[in-house]
Design a protein around this motif. Structure first.
Motif, PDB file in Angstrom:
ATOM      1  N   ILE A   1     -66.153  15.314  79.240  1.00 59.98           N
ATOM      2  CA  ILE A   1     -66.865  15.116  78.008  1.00 59.98           C
ATOM      3  C   ILE A   1     -68.020  14.064  78.513  1.00 59.98           C
ATOM      4  O   ILE A   1     -69.158  13.688  77.511  1.00 59.98           O
ATOM      5  CB  ILE A   1     -65.906  14.278  76.997  1.00 59.98           C
ATOM      6  N   GLU A   2     -68.006  13.267  79.649  1.00 59.96           N
ATOM      7  CA  GLU A   2     -69.145  12.397  80.024  1.00 59.96           C
ATOM      8  C   GLU A   2     -70.398  13.190  80.190  1.00 59.96           C
ATOM      9  O   GLU A   2     -71.568  12.334  79.882  1.00 59.96           O
ATOM     10  CB  GLU A   2     -68.591  11.736  81.257  1.00 59.96           C
ATOM     11  N   HIS A   3     -70.391  14.466  80.508  1.00 58.89           N
ATOM     12  CA  HIS A   3     -71.417  15.099  80.304  1.00 58.89           C
ATOM     13  C   HIS A   3     -72.438  14.991  79.025  1.00 58.89           C
ATOM     14  O   HIS A   3     -73.560  14.742  79.216  1.00 58.89           O
ATOM     15  CB  HIS A   3     -71.259  16.572  80.448  1.00 58.89           C
ATOM     16  N   GLN A   4     -71.667  14.962  78.053  1.00 60.59           N
ATOM     17  CA  GLN A   4     -72.027  14.958  76.522  1.00 60.59           C
ATOM     18  C   GLN A   4     -72.343  13.431  76.292  1.00 60.59           C
ATOM     19  O   GLN A   4     -73.330  13.222  75.696  1.00 60.59           O
ATOM     20  CB  GLN A   4     -71.175  15.867  75.826  1.00 60.59           C
ATOM     21  N   GLU A   5     -71.356  12.679  76.386  1.00 62.57           N
ATOM     22  CA  GLU A   5     -71.305  11.757  75.754  1.00 62.57           C
ATOM     23  C   GLU A   5     -72.123  10.265  76.350  1.00 62.57           C
ATOM     24  O   GLU A   5     -72.384   9.352  75.859  1.00 62.57           O
ATOM     25  CB  GLU A   5     -69.870  11.174  75.402  1.00 62.57           C
ATOM     26  N   LYS A   6     -71.965  10.338  77.671  1.00 62.55           N
ATOM     27  CA  LYS A   6     -72.535   9.587  78.576  1.00 62.55           C
ATOM     28  C   LYS A   6     -72.248   7.922  78.393  1.00 62.55           C
ATOM     29  O   LYS A   6     -73.011   7.122  78.459  1.00 62.55           O
ATOM     30  CB  LYS A   6     -74.100   9.651  78.442  1.00 62.55           C
ATOM     31  N   VAL A   7     -70.803   7.838  78.179  1.00 59.22           N
ATOM     32  CA  VAL A   7     -70.276   6.543  77.882  1.00 59.22           C
ATOM     33  C   VAL A   7     -70.393   5.722  78.979  1.00 59.22           C
ATOM     34  O   VAL A   7     -70.827   4.592  79.433  1.00 59.22           O
ATOM     35  CB  VAL A   7     -68.975   6.469  77.269  1.00 59.22           C
ATOM     36  N   THR A   8     -69.981   6.280  80.250  1.00 61.57           N
ATOM     37  CA  THR A   8     -69.742   5.775  81.563  1.00 61.57           C
ATOM     38  C   THR A   8     -71.237   5.441  82.052  1.00 61.57           C
ATOM     39  O   THR A   8     -71.656   4.215  82.328  1.00 61.57           O
ATOM     40  CB  THR A   8     -69.156   6.527  82.632  1.00 61.57           C
ATOM     41  N   ARG A   9     -72.123   6.350  81.908  1.00 60.84           N
ATOM     42  CA  ARG A   9     -73.745   5.963  82.335  1.00 60.84           C
ATOM     43  C   ARG A   9     -73.870   4.714  81.319  1.00 60.84           C
ATOM     44  O   ARG A   9     -74.631   3.902  82.028  1.00 60.84           O
ATOM     45  CB  ARG A   9     -74.440   7.158  81.942  1.00 60.84           C
ATOM     46  N   SER A  10     -73.830   4.619  80.313  1.00 62.71           N
ATOM     47  CA  SER A  10     -74.234   3.531  79.572  1.00 62.71           C
ATOM     48  C   SER A  10     -73.574   2.216  79.966  1.00 62.71           C
ATOM     49  O   SER A  10     -74.306   1.112  79.927  1.00 62.71           O
ATOM     50  CB  SER A  10     -73.967   3.665  78.015  1.00 62.71           C
ATOM     51  N   LEU A  11     -72.341   2.344  80.439  1.00 63.72           N
ATOM     52  CA  LEU A  11     -71.709   1.069  80.975  1.00 63.72           C
ATOM     53  C   LEU A  11     -72.488   0.817  82.253  1.00 63.72           C
ATOM     54  O   LEU A  11     -72.523  -0.535  82.635  1.00 63.72           O
ATOM     55  CB  LEU A  11     -70.299   1.313  81.137  1.00 63.72           C
ATOM     56  N   LEU A  12     -72.687   1.698  83.168  1.00 66.26           N
ATOM     57  CA  LEU A  12     -73.452   1.376  84.492  1.00 66.26           C
ATOM     58  C   LEU A  12     -74.775   0.702  84.086  1.00 66.26           C
ATOM     59  O   LEU A  12     -75.221  -0.230  84.865  1.00 66.26           O
ATOM     60  CB  LEU A  12     -73.531   2.528  85.209  1.00 66.26           C
ATOM     61  N   GLU A  13     -75.470   1.352  83.336  1.00 67.59           N
ATOM     62  CA  GLU A  13     -76.735   0.630  82.826  1.00 67.59           C
ATOM     63  C   GLU A  13     -76.658  -0.824  82.433  1.00 67.59           C
ATOM     64  O   GLU A  13     -77.571  -1.602  82.799  1.00 67.59           O
ATOM     65  CB  GLU A  13     -77.189   1.062  81.518  1.00 67.59           C
ATOM     66  N   VAL A  14     -75.719  -1.081  81.546  1.00 61.66           N
ATOM     67  CA  VAL A  14     -75.202  -2.655  81.288  1.00 61.66           C
ATOM     68  C   VAL A  14     -75.036  -3.305  82.627  1.00 61.66           C
ATOM     69  O   VAL A  14     -75.777  -4.403  82.957  1.00 61.66           O
ATOM     70  CB  VAL A  14     -74.111  -2.706  80.301  1.00 61.66           C
ATOM     71  N   MET A  15     -74.230  -2.827  83.590  1.00 65.90           N
ATOM     72  CA  MET A  15     -73.967  -3.359  84.783  1.00 65.90           C
ATOM     73  C   MET A  15     -75.179  -3.543  85.889  1.00 65.90           C
ATOM     74  O   MET A  15     -75.105  -4.368  86.681  1.00 65.90           O
ATOM     75  CB  MET A  15     -72.800  -2.746  85.532  1.00 65.90           C
ATOM     76  N   ALA A  16     -76.057  -2.472  85.719  1.00 64.23           N
ATOM     77  CA  ALA A  16     -77.200  -2.665  86.733  1.00 64.23           C
ATOM     78  C   ALA A  16     -78.046  -3.569  86.252  1.00 64.23           C
ATOM     79  O   ALA A  16     -78.658  -4.333  87.198  1.00 64.23           O
ATOM     80  CB  ALA A  16     -77.917  -1.254  86.674  1.00 64.23           C
ATOM     81  N   GLU A  17     -78.188  -4.116  85.064  1.00 64.99           N
ATOM     82  CA  GLU A  17     -78.919  -5.114  84.539  1.00 64.99           C
ATOM     83  C   GLU A  17     -78.247  -6.549  84.596  1.00 64.99           C
ATOM     84  O   GLU A  17     -79.042  -7.534  84.971  1.00 64.99           O
ATOM     85  CB  GLU A  17     -79.216  -4.980  82.918  1.00 64.99           C
ATOM     86  N   ASP A  18     -76.855  -6.475  84.741  1.00 65.66           N
ATOM     87  CA  ASP A  18     -76.171  -7.955  84.992  1.00 65.66           C
ATOM     88  C   ASP A  18     -74.999  -7.486  85.752  1.00 65.66           C
ATOM     89  O   ASP A  18     -73.662  -7.201  85.232  1.00 65.66           O
ATOM     90  CB  ASP A  18     -75.940  -8.441  83.297  1.00 65.66           C
ATOM     91  N   PRO A  19     -75.104  -7.442  87.043  1.00 67.90           N
ATOM     92  CA  PRO A  19     -73.947  -7.011  87.887  1.00 67.90           C
ATOM     93  C   PRO A  19     -72.732  -7.896  88.017  1.00 67.90           C
ATOM     94  O   PRO A  19     -72.944  -8.926  88.139  1.00 67.90           O
ATOM     95  CB  PRO A  19     -74.825  -6.917  89.256  1.00 67.90           C
ATOM     96  N   PRO A  20     -71.657  -7.286  88.132  1.00 64.54           N
ATOM     97  CA  PRO A  20     -70.382  -7.923  88.409  1.00 64.54           C
ATOM     98  C   PRO A  20     -70.465  -8.327  89.727  1.00 64.54           C
ATOM     99  O   PRO A  20     -71.393  -7.879  90.855  1.00 64.54           O
ATOM    100  CB  PRO A  20     -69.457  -6.969  88.182  1.00 64.54           C
TER     101      PRO A  20
END
Length: 272
Positions: free
Chosen positions: A97-116
């Motif tokens: 379902i990540e192909h369609q919803e891209k929830v994980t990608r959206s979380l990575l975008e946040v972490m790329a801006e403000d990395p853990p």
């Protein structure tokens, strides 16, 4: 497997790392449920599954507005100290379902801006290659751990028929390595494999983690026993592989081609 989809508004995303994951400050699950529906998945025995009254693998909750929620929680968590994140503990962040919803990608975008301080991405899906651009932005703050329980696709089909083929996972490890992303192969749980398995991994990774039902299901193997997995091994004449010491077969084979310091066992291999 076709899974029923539900859209949810989570109140929180970052959960305190506990038990097997207590080396991490937090775990992060972009979805609840997992359409891979692996036969041996210990989550089948956890409340998230048992309280649902639906068969594991037949439903997935999609967490809406997850990126904005993570942005806020990550900011708050950083004020309190180091933030190390395990993604994911009870789902695959790259299930279909990540192909369609891209929830994980959206979380990575946040972490790329403000990395853990560190993100470990645990998956068995080649879809992770789609996000190489974001993983590269995280640099040395990310590691991708690719589940490769066996090198025999006929074994994969018996235990996890809805999971991606082994060859595609190995190819993805190569692509990630070529992109300069830290990776490891997670032989977790150990399934029957060939003597050539380590030779197939050697060109792809310089870090391997070996885990099994008895060390890695969070209950000393009790959850797996309750699933009746032993009967599958008996049905196929593979009883020797359902044993607390079966991991040693693979570990000893790995030692023939990997330096011992590159081979990790269970929790040690997943630690930040």
């Amino acid at each position: 497997m076709n899974s029923e989809l539900f859209y949810k508004q989570p109140k929180t995303l970052l959960n305190k790392g506990t038990g097997f994951l207590s080396d991490y400050s937090h775990s992060l699950n972009p979805y609840t449920g997992c359409s891979f529906g692996c036969s041996y998945c210990y989550v089948r025995q956890m409340p998230v599954s048992t309280f649902r009254q639906r068969e594991w693998g037949t439903w997935v909750d999609i967490k809406q507005e997850a990126a904005e929620l993570l942005r806020k929680e990550l900011r708050r968590a950083k004020v309190k100290g180091r933030v190390t994140i395990f993604m994911s503990s009870s789902t695959d962040p790259y299930q279909p379902i990540e192909h369609q919803e891209k929830v994980t990608r959206s979380l990575l975008e946040v972490m790329a801006e403000d990395p853990p301080d560190l993100l470990l991405v645990q998956t068995r899906s080649p879809l992770v290659r789609r996000d190489i651009d974001l993983l590269q932005l995280l640099g040395d703050k990310v590691r991708v751990s690719m589940t490769v329980e066996t090198d025999l696709d006929e074994i994969r089909k018996r235990f996890t028929p809805n999971a991606p083929p082994i060859a595609a996972r190995l190819q993805t490890l190569q692509l990630l390595a070529d992109a300069g992303i830290a990776t490891q192969a997670a032989i977790a749980p150990v399934l029957p494999s060939s003597e050539a398995f380590p030779d197939k991994l050697r060109p792809l990774v310089d870090r391997v983690c070996v885990d099994d039902y008895f060390m890695g299901d969070g209950s000393g193997g009790k959850r797996t026993r309750n699933l009746g997995i032993r009967s599958l091994y008996e049905e196929w004449g593979l009883e020797e592989w359902y044993d607390p010491f079966a991991y040693q077969i693979v570990y000893d084979r790995l030692k023939r081609v990997f330096p011992e310091e590159q081979i990790y066992v269970s929790r040690q291999g997943f630690a930040p």
